[in-house]
Each structure stands twice: as structure tokens, then as C-alpha cells.
Design an enzyme around this catalytic site. Structure first.
Site, PDB file in Angstrom:
ATOM      1  N   CYS A   2       0.774  -1.283   0.055  1.00 24.43           N
ATOM      2  CA  CYS A   2       0.079   0.202  -0.137  1.00 24.43           C
ATOM      3  C   CYS A   2       0.726   1.120   0.007  1.00 24.43           C
ATOM      4  O   CYS A   2       2.048   0.997   0.259  1.00 24.43           O
ATOM      5  CB  CYS A   2      -1.028   0.154   1.151  1.00 24.43           C
ATOM      6  SG  CYS A   2      -2.094  -1.336   1.515  1.00 24.43           S
ATOM      7  N   ARG A  27       1.462   1.741  -5.951  1.00 18.35           N
ATOM      8  CA  ARG A  27       1.547   0.445  -4.789  1.00 18.35           C
ATOM      9  C   ARG A  27       0.207   0.065  -4.585  1.00 18.35           C
ATOM     10  O   ARG A  27       0.231  -0.826  -4.003  1.00 18.35           O
ATOM     11  CB  ARG A  27       2.415   1.250  -3.695  1.00 18.35           C
ATOM     12  CG  ARG A  27       3.716   1.881  -3.921  1.00 18.35           C
ATOM     13  CD  ARG A  27       4.172   2.872  -2.453  1.00 18.35           C
ATOM     14  NE  ARG A  27       4.113   1.679  -1.395  1.00 18.35           N
ATOM     15  CZ  ARG A  27       5.346   1.013  -1.182  1.00 18.35           C
ATOM     16  NH1 ARG A  27       6.390   0.892  -1.951  1.00 18.35           N
ATOM     17  NH2 ARG A  27       5.131   0.160  -0.175  1.00 18.35           N
ATOM     18  N   TRP A  75      -3.781  -1.628  -1.434  1.00 18.40           N
ATOM     19  CA  TRP A  75      -3.638  -2.750  -2.243  1.00 18.40           C
ATOM     20  C   TRP A  75      -4.168  -4.032  -1.219  1.00 18.40           C
ATOM     21  O   TRP A  75      -3.458  -4.473  -0.248  1.00 18.40           O
ATOM     22  CB  TRP A  75      -2.012  -3.107  -2.584  1.00 18.40           C
ATOM     23  CG  TRP A  75      -2.144  -4.408  -3.480  1.00 18.40           C
ATOM     24  CD1 TRP A  75      -1.394  -5.652  -3.301  1.00 18.40           C
ATOM     25  CD2 TRP A  75      -2.452  -4.487  -4.761  1.00 18.40           C
ATOM     26  NE1 TRP A  75      -1.611  -6.529  -3.975  1.00 18.40           N
ATOM     27  CE2 TRP A  75      -2.035  -5.890  -5.290  1.00 18.40           C
ATOM     28  CE3 TRP A  75      -2.790  -3.626  -5.769  1.00 18.40           C
ATOM     29  CZ2 TRP A  75      -2.245  -6.229  -6.624  1.00 18.40           C
ATOM     30  CZ3 TRP A  75      -3.195  -3.944  -6.943  1.00 18.40           C
ATOM     31  CH2 TRP A  75      -2.828  -5.286  -7.337  1.00 18.40           C
ATOM     32  N   ASN A 101       0.815  -0.056   6.024  1.00 19.02           N
ATOM     33  CA  ASN A 101       1.191  -1.055   5.076  1.00 19.02           C
ATOM     34  C   ASN A 101       1.965  -2.137   5.547  1.00 19.02           C
ATOM     35  O   ASN A 101       2.897  -1.773   6.373  1.00 19.02           O
ATOM     36  CB  ASN A 101       2.261  -0.369   4.302  1.00 19.02           C
ATOM     37  CG  ASN A 101       2.741  -1.077   2.967  1.00 19.02           C
ATOM     38  OD1 ASN A 101       1.978  -2.160   2.638  1.00 19.02           O
ATOM     39  ND2 ASN A 101       4.036  -0.981   2.635  1.00 19.02           N
ATOM     40  N   GLY A 102       1.457  -3.366   5.285  1.00 20.57           N
ATOM     41  CA  GLY A 102       2.016  -4.577   5.732  1.00 20.57           C
ATOM     42  C   GLY A 102       1.000  -5.739   6.206  1.00 20.57           C
ATOM     43  O   GLY A 102      -0.313  -5.550   5.592  1.00 20.57           O
ATOM     44  N   GLU A 490       9.118 -20.184 -19.806  1.00 21.98           N
ATOM     45  CA  GLU A 490       9.044 -18.995 -19.301  1.00 21.98           C
ATOM     46  C   GLU A 490      10.240 -17.895 -19.480  1.00 21.98           C
ATOM     47  O   GLU A 490       9.819 -16.774 -20.000  1.00 21.98           O
ATOM     48  CB  GLU A 490       8.984 -19.054 -17.523  1.00 21.98           C
ATOM     49  CG  GLU A 490       9.129 -17.862 -16.883  1.00 21.98           C
ATOM     50  CD  GLU A 490       7.721 -16.945 -17.244  1.00 21.98           C
ATOM     51  OE1 GLU A 490       6.674 -17.515 -17.898  1.00 21.98           O
ATOM     52  OE2 GLU A 490       7.784 -15.700 -16.837  1.00 21.98           O
ATOM     53  N   LYS A 494       9.264 -14.665 -21.729  1.00 20.20           N
ATOM     54  CA  LYS A 494       9.884 -13.308 -21.380  1.00 20.20           C
ATOM     55  C   LYS A 494      10.507 -12.737 -22.296  1.00 20.20           C
ATOM     56  O   LYS A 494      10.430 -11.552 -22.669  1.00 20.20           O
ATOM     57  CB  LYS A 494      10.632 -13.667 -20.160  1.00 20.20           C
ATOM     58  CG  LYS A 494      10.071 -13.640 -18.639  1.00 20.20           C
ATOM     59  CD  LYS A 494       9.314 -12.560 -18.109  1.00 20.20           C
ATOM     60  CE  LYS A 494       7.817 -12.385 -18.289  1.00 20.20           C
ATOM     61  NZ  LYS A 494       7.208 -13.597 -17.951  1.00 20.20           N
ATOM     62  N   GLU A 497       8.089 -11.615 -25.413  1.00 20.49           N
ATOM     63  CA  GLU A 497       7.090 -10.743 -25.201  1.00 20.49           C
ATOM     64  C   GLU A 497       7.566  -9.309 -24.932  1.00 20.49           C
ATOM     65  O   GLU A 497       6.728  -8.344 -25.261  1.00 20.49           O
ATOM     66  CB  GLU A 497       6.247 -11.055 -24.086  1.00 20.49           C
ATOM     67  CG  GLU A 497       6.803 -10.829 -22.847  1.00 20.49           C
ATOM     68  CD  GLU A 497       5.716 -11.313 -21.467  1.00 20.49           C
ATOM     69  OE1 GLU A 497       4.550 -10.892 -21.919  1.00 20.49           O
ATOM     70  OE2 GLU A 497       6.070 -12.064 -20.602  1.00 20.49           O
ATOM     71  N   HIS A 513      14.130 -34.821 -31.700  1.00 18.93           N
ATOM     72  CA  HIS A 513      12.648 -35.127 -32.452  1.00 18.93           C
ATOM     73  C   HIS A 513      12.440 -34.041 -33.267  1.00 18.93           C
ATOM     74  O   HIS A 513      11.134 -33.674 -33.857  1.00 18.93           O
ATOM     75  CB  HIS A 513      11.671 -35.314 -31.442  1.00 18.93           C
ATOM     76  CG  HIS A 513      11.835 -36.707 -30.417  1.00 18.93           C
ATOM     77  ND1 HIS A 513      12.064 -37.881 -30.918  1.00 18.93           N
ATOM     78  CD2 HIS A 513      12.558 -36.632 -29.377  1.00 18.93           C
ATOM     79  CE1 HIS A 513      12.336 -38.761 -30.184  1.00 18.93           C
ATOM     80  NE2 HIS A 513      12.763 -37.926 -28.999  1.00 18.93           N
ATOM     81  N   LYS A 612      -1.998  -5.967 -19.687  1.00 15.68           N
ATOM     82  CA  LYS A 612      -1.395  -6.544 -18.357  1.00 15.68           C
ATOM     83  C   LYS A 612      -2.233  -7.630 -17.986  1.00 15.68           C
ATOM     84  O   LYS A 612      -2.129  -8.565 -17.500  1.00 15.68           O
ATOM     85  CB  LYS A 612      -1.212  -5.535 -17.217  1.00 15.68           C
ATOM     86  CG  LYS A 612      -0.902  -6.090 -15.875  1.00 15.68           C
ATOM     87  CD  LYS A 612       0.339  -6.795 -16.158  1.00 15.68           C
ATOM     88  CE  LYS A 612       0.742  -7.621 -14.748  1.00 15.68           C
ATOM     89  NZ  LYS A 612       2.071  -8.205 -15.076  1.00 15.68           N
TER      90      LYS A 612
HETATM   91  C1  AGP Z   1       3.459 -12.877 -18.658  1.00 10.14           C
HETATM   92  O1  AGP Z   1       4.501 -12.152 -18.688  1.00 10.14           O
HETATM   93  C2  AGP Z   1       2.165 -12.438 -19.681  1.00 10.14           C
HETATM   94  N1  AGP Z   1       1.950 -11.325 -19.073  1.00 10.14           N
HETATM   95  C3  AGP Z   1       0.943 -13.208 -19.732  1.00 10.14           C
HETATM   96  O2  AGP Z   1       1.418 -14.519 -20.283  1.00 10.14           O
HETATM   97  C4  AGP Z   1       0.458 -13.327 -18.262  1.00 10.14           C
HETATM   98  O3  AGP Z   1       1.093 -14.349 -17.807  1.00 10.14           O
HETATM   99  C5  AGP Z   1      -0.974 -14.232 -18.715  1.00 10.14           C
HETATM  100  O4  AGP Z   1      -1.838 -13.173 -19.517  1.00 10.14           O
HETATM  101  C6  AGP Z   1      -1.888 -14.533 -17.685  1.00 10.14           C
HETATM  102  O5  AGP Z   1      -2.278 -13.562 -16.855  1.00 10.14           O
HETATM  103  P1  AGP Z   1      -2.955 -13.720 -15.310  1.00 10.14           P
HETATM  104  O6  AGP Z   1      -1.574 -14.589 -14.634  1.00 10.14           O
HETATM  105  O7  AGP Z   1      -3.195 -12.373 -14.788  1.00 10.14           O
HETATM  106  O8  AGP Z   1      -4.002 -14.419 -15.483  1.00 10.14           O
END
Ligand code: AGP
Length: 617
Positions: A2, A27, A75, A101-102, A490, A494, A497, A513, A612
Site C-alpha cells: 500500500c 503501490r 492494495w 502497509n504490511g 518462461e 519473457k 514478449e 525429435h 497486463k
Molecule cells: C506473462 O509475462 C504475460 N504477461 C502473460 O502471459 C500473463 O502471464 C497471462 O496473460 C496470464 O495473466 P494472469 O496471470 O493475470 O491470468
């Protein structure tokens, strides 16, 4: 996480508080509030949702004259986002208020004791117990707010950065800190002092700051601040720092991007996620928010993990843990596939939707289908009160704090921690793990924050160096085995994207394969090769890659002399328990992707075409 802000001085307090809250909105932003003292009365204004809702309320107030106040942007961790749960919180008579906050870990016990003593609570939050505890302390001795806060905090377990105001000492703000940040600002001219969770809130008024340390308390007045040791009440002489950040840099705490800031927040975020859930003495795991009876958990026949993107990668790691330690078959589904398959679910199946945002459309649809099928549904989520958490039977929250960067970093590693805790908890309830095994696993988890603190700066430097060599690549292959195969996925996600390089993650054993046909001098390969149960197999795959002249980056165990023979790009990582390597190995890959994207001039925090939270199909 927060945002707190406080002011006392010659200025009108409300505009200072509002400006500070705006600069701390990153935050947390599910509700906000502020309080000021006028004619001996503490006047609060609070609103659910964005800060603009609070501003709209304040616009209706004729004028403000107060020179002292506290503000808070929330938050939520305990108690859903609502006006009633928004800070500040008051004592019974409205004579004192607290912003915090905590996490107060023993808030349930304290609340019961206080209620038994006649205190009336108005919110669902853990924070409110602080106001009533200080009220209790003042009832015994009204001579000093500072002394009352010290007495009250002796009963508190958990983390806090807090500000307190009392109408009995109208020119004083008291602040205290334990494992949550708090900084003081000293106005150069005009006279006045501020307190805040983070530097950005101070910069419009001063660049002279004092950083409070853990177990320190501050008395903040218009003419200055006095810092004391919380335990001994001894005055502490503090260094005054001059901040030379630009306002834009300040919002990211001096980091160039939110993503980099959030990568470096991971030690604290991981600590916040397991704090209060593991008992080091007894080796017991507690997950009361599971909201399922032990008999239901003992009767489970299958577990289904459902997620998208990075959250799906976290689920893939968890499959290794759950099947190894809980002994239940685990399916992992991409939510957009899960929701259109013929599902074989019933009340003997635990479905775990995993989502940072709690709003991802496919994961939400999967959650609803699972609920309709009669399965037990426990979500793993970072946003309290989000849709998935309101609909699931229970939720295990990650406490990563708001994740602003589109690329998931701290939320991902906190999802892994939450899934690791779920594994230990299910094994504990089903009695399939010895106390010693659980103790060993807990110790390897608890050591993680300090270990990562030590390593992050070096990793940053090493990844920046590697990025110089590889940033111009058009393709990239990430290889892993066992519970590090999902980390290869992953790492590839990263990179693709945020740098727009075409990257693929692959199970190393799959190279022969097909993908091995891709290998030549223009195809860089990054291989994850910790010394674990599949190490020899992994090295054999690395040899196959090397034989085809692909440029090779190796991430492996510190002290493994075998690696330098295979590549001139070796990053040595600390040796941790095999179960923990996915959490550790994910972080250098986050930094590599960040550095490559930075060198390529990409918009790291808001990559093209991405959002996001994907709230549409
Ligand atoms: C990951 O870096 C991406 N931003 C994306 O794959 C994300 O993980 C995915 O859209 C799922 O989002 P969520 O965890 O909010 O459901």
C-alpha cells in the site's frame, strides 16, 4: 503493498496528501482515504476504487484549513476492497487514526481479545487492530502517543509501516516501521515534515530524506523529526540523504522501468507470500484461506491446474512438486483449451485456477466451468477481491503487490511460492510427508529472500553483458529438463514478449525429435543445467547443441567445473534444493529478457500488442 503519506507543517495538508497519494498509486489502487485534524476533530474521507473517486468526494468539501494529516492508497490483503476497509482506520471514539502497509499476522487473536474487552470493529482489515491497541495503551496512560504506540506494537507480530494521529497531541504524527518501507521528508523552506512509503511522494516538497530502519519509530512535527529505537526508546541520529531522481524516475524508485523494479522486489515479495504461512519451529504450514475441510482434501483423487501464459508455466512446475510430494495425479491445462474440452470433473477433483490479475477471461471461464462441475476450486491470485477470487471456494493469495510491468516477474515467482506452499500443505494434511522432509523444504524456501538479495545485482551485471552479445539475434532456443523445462518456456516467453525476438522453450530431450534441425551458428541456445537428477542427460543434450556449432549460454550450479568446457557464456547460480531451482533460475532469465529488450529499444513495461490483463477471449 500500500501507499502511505503524512504531512505536518505550514502548508494546507490535504493538497499535499493528495499529491503524495497520486505518486504512490502504483503501490495499490483498490481504495484510498485521508484524514486531517480540524478544530480538534479527526475528519476522514475514504473511497473505493481509484484515487479519482476520493478526489471527487473532496471536491465537495468547502475548504480545508488543516496543516496535519495522513493519507493511504490500498492494495488489499485482508478484507475486500471497499470504503469500509479503506484506510485510515479509527479507534472506538474517533480520537485516533492509523494508516498501515504490511500484514498483522496475529490480527485474528488481537481482534478477539479487543472485542472481548468491548472494542467495536467496523472493518474486515488486519490494520484496524492497531487503532484499538493504541487506544487501549492510551487508556492506561494518556501522557504520550509515542509511548502508547510503542506499548501497542509490543503485541503485534507481522510487518508494518504505519502512521498514527491522535487529537490528544494535535501537532504530532507518529510513524513506525518493521519490514515495510517508510521514509521521512524534511522541507527545505517553509518548514514542514512528511512521511511516506516511498520517495516519489516527497519530491514535490523536498529532496532531503531520512530512511527509517526496521524497529524504528519517528515523531514527526512541523519543525522536524525525532527517530527512536522502538524497543529502547533511545533517540537515533539519522543521516539525511539528498535525492537526485527526476519525478519520473522516482515513481519507479530510481529504476529505469517498472519491470526492473519488480524484478528486484522479488525477495520482499517472496517473503511476503510465505510469511505467516510457515512455522519454522513446528514445520507446520497454514493456509486458512483454502476454505476446504481436511476431509475434502484427504478425499481428493485428482488436481487440475488451469492458467494462461506465465501462470500456466507456474502450473507446469507445480505438477512436478504435487505429484512427487502429494502423490495425486495432476493435470495442467491452458485455460483457453480447458474451457472447450469435455471436462471430467467432480467433487473429488481440486481445480486450481492460477492468475496474477484474477480477471483473465479464459481462466475465469475455466473457473466457472469447474464450479459448475462440482469440483472444489481454490484460486491462486495476486489481486484481492478480483473476479476469480470472489467466485472460487477459496483463494491462496500471492503478496507480490501491484505488478505494473506487463511481463510477469515477481507475480510469477510468488505463484511458484504459493504453489510450493500448497504442495507442502496438502502433503501435511494427507500425512504423506515426514516432518523432517517438510522442515527441509521449508528451510530451503525461507532462505530464498536473503539468497536472492545477494545475487540480484550480480545477475543484473552478467545478463547485461550477455545481452550485449546476443541482443541482435533473431531467434533463441531455451532448453530445460524436469522442473526446469517450464522455466525454459518462461524464459522464452519473457524474451519474446518484451524484445520481440522469436524464442522457443523446449524440453531438452525433445531436441532430437525435430528442433535440432534448427541449430547452426545463427541459432543461440540457452540451457538450464543445474546439478540435479537429470544433469547428465542435460549435459548430453548440451553436447549435441555444441556439436552443431550453436552459440550456447549455460546456467548451472556454482562450482560445476564441467560447464566452462562446454561454453564461454556460463552463469553460475547458487546451489539450492532441486525443488527450488525453478524459482531461482527464472530470475536471471527475467533479467536477460529485460536487458535484451532495453538494448533493442523496446517498450519494456508496455510491449506492443500486449495488455497486463487479458480480460477478453
Ligand atoms: C506473462 O509475462 C504475460 N504477461 C502473460 O502471459 C500473463 O502471464 C497471462 O496473460 C496470464 O495473466 P494472469 O496471470 O493475470 O491470468
Amino acid at each position: 503493498m500500500c501507499g502511505i503519506v503524512g504531512y505536518v507543517g505550514s502548508r494546507c495538508a490535504v493538497p499535499v496528501l493528495l499529491e503524495g497519494l497520486k505518486r504512490l498509486e502504483y503501490r495499490g489502487y483498490d481504495s484510498a482515504g485521508l484524514v486531517y485534524l480540524e478544530k480538534g476533530c479527526l475528519i476522514k474521507h475514504r473511497a473505493q476504487g481509484k484515487l479519482a473517486n476520493l478526489e471527487a468526494k473532496l471536491d465537495r468539501v468547502r475548504k480545508f484549513t488543516s496543516h496535519i494529516g495522513l493519507g493511504h492508497t490500498r492494495w488489499a490483503t485482508h478484507g475486500s476492497p471497499s470504503e469500509l476497509n479503506a484506510h485510515p482506520h479509527s479507534d472506538c471514539n474517533g480520537e485516533l487514526v492509523v494508516v498501515h502497509n504490511g500484514i498483522i499476522e496475529n490480527h485474528h487473536t488481537l481482534r478477539e481479545e479487543l472485542q472481548a474487552g468491548g472494542h467495536v470493529f467496523r472493518s474486515e482489515t488486519d490494520t484496524e487492530v492497531l487503532a484499538h491497541l493504541i487506544e487501549e495503551a492510551l487508556a492506561g496512560d494518556r501522557s504520550s502517543l509515542t509511548a502508547a504506540v510503542r506499548r501497542a506494537l509490543k503485541k503485534v507480530h507481522g510487518s508494518y509501516a504505519m502512521g498514527v494521529m491522535w487529537n490528544g497531541e494535535p501537532e504530532l504524527l507518529v510513524a513506525a516501521r518493521w519490514q515495510s518501507p517508510l521514509v521521512l521528508g524534511l522541507e527545505e523552506e517553509g518548514g514542514g515534515c512528511l512521511l511516506a512509503s516511498d520517495i516519489p511522494a516527497l519530491l514535490p516538497y523536498t529532496r532531503q530524506v531520512i530512511f527509517l530502519e526496521d524497529q524504528e519509530l519517528a515523531e514527526v512535527r512541523a519543525d522536524g523529526c525525532t527517530v527512536r529505537k522502538l524497543s529502547s526508546d533511545r533517540i537515533v541520529k539519522k543521516k539525511i540523504h539528498t535525492i537526485d531522481w527526476s519525478p519520473t524516475m522516482a515513481e519507479k524508485s530510481g529504476y529505469a522501468h517498472f519491470m526492473l523494479k519488480e524484478i528486484f522486489e522479488q525477495p520482499q515479495a517472496i517473503l511476503s507470500t510465505f510469511r505467516g504461512r510457515v512455522d519454522l519451529e513446528t514445520g507446520q504450514i497454514s493456509l486458512p484461506e483454502m476454505a476446504l475441510f481436511d476431509r475434502e482434501l484427504k478425499g481428493l483423487r485428482r488436481i487440475v491446474l488451469v492458467a494462461c501464459g506465465s501462470s500456466w508455466h507456474a502450473a507446469l512446475v507445480a505438477k512436478y512438486w504435487l505429484e512427487r510430494w502429494v502423490g495425486i495425479p495432476v493435470e495442467v491445462d491452458i485455460a483457453s483449451e480447458f474451457r472447450y474440452r469435455h471436462l471430467l470433473l467432480d467433487k473429488k477433483v481440486l481445480v486450481v485456477p492460477i492468475s496474477q490479475s484474477g480477471e483473465t477471461a479464459d481462466t475465469l471461464a475455466g473457473t466457472r466451468l469447474a464450479l459448475k462441475s462440482g469440483a472444489r476450486v481454490v484460486a491462486i491470485c495476486n489481486v484481492l477481491g478480483s473476479t476469480i477470487t470472489r467466485e472460487a471456494h477459496g483463494t491462496i493469495y500471492t503478496h507480490a503487490g501491484p505488478e505494473i510491468g506487463v511481463a510477469s516477474t515477481k507475480a510469477f515467482t510468488c505463484q511458484l511460492v504459493a504453489l510450493f506452499l500448497l504442495t507442502l500443505y496438502l502433503a501435511q494434511v494427507r500425512g504423506v510427508m515426514t516432518a523432517q522432509e517438510r522442515q527441509t523444504m521449508i528451510e530451503s524456501l525461507v532462505e530464498l529472500p536473503a539468497l536472492l538479495e545477494q545475487e540480484l545485482e550480480n545477475w543484473q551485471t552478467e545478463m547485461a553483458r550477455l545481452a550485449e552479445d546476443f541482443a541482435k539475434c533473431r531467434d533463441f532456443l531455451f532448453l530445460g529438463r524436469g522442473n526446469n523445462f517450464p522455466i525454459a518456456l518462461e524464459g522464452a516467453l519473457k524474451l519474446k514478449e518484451i524484445s520481440y525476438i522469436h524464442a522457443e522453450g523446449y524440453a531438452a530431450g525433445e531436441m532430437k525429435h525435430g528442433p535440432i534441425a534448427l541449430l547452426d551458428r545463427d541459432m543461440p541456445v540457452l540451457a538450464l543445467a543445474p546439478q540435479n537428477g537429470v544433469y547428465e542427460k542435460m549435459i548430453a543434450n548440451v553436447e549435441e547443441v555444441k556439436a552443431r556449432h550453436a552459440r550456447l549460454i549455460l546456467l548451472g550450479s556454482r562450482g560445476d567445473k564441467n560447464l566452462a568446457r562446454l561454453s564461454r557464456h556460463v552463469v553460475y547460480l547458487p546451489v539450492v534444493a532441486p525443488d527450488i531451482t525453478p524459482i531461482v533460475y527464472a530470475i536471471p532469465l527475467q533479467l536477460l529478457a529485460y536487458q535484451m529488450a532495453r538494448l533493442r529499444g523496446c517498450d519494456v513495461d508496455q510491449p506492443r500488442n500486449l495488455a497486463k490483463s487479458v480480460t477478453v477471449e
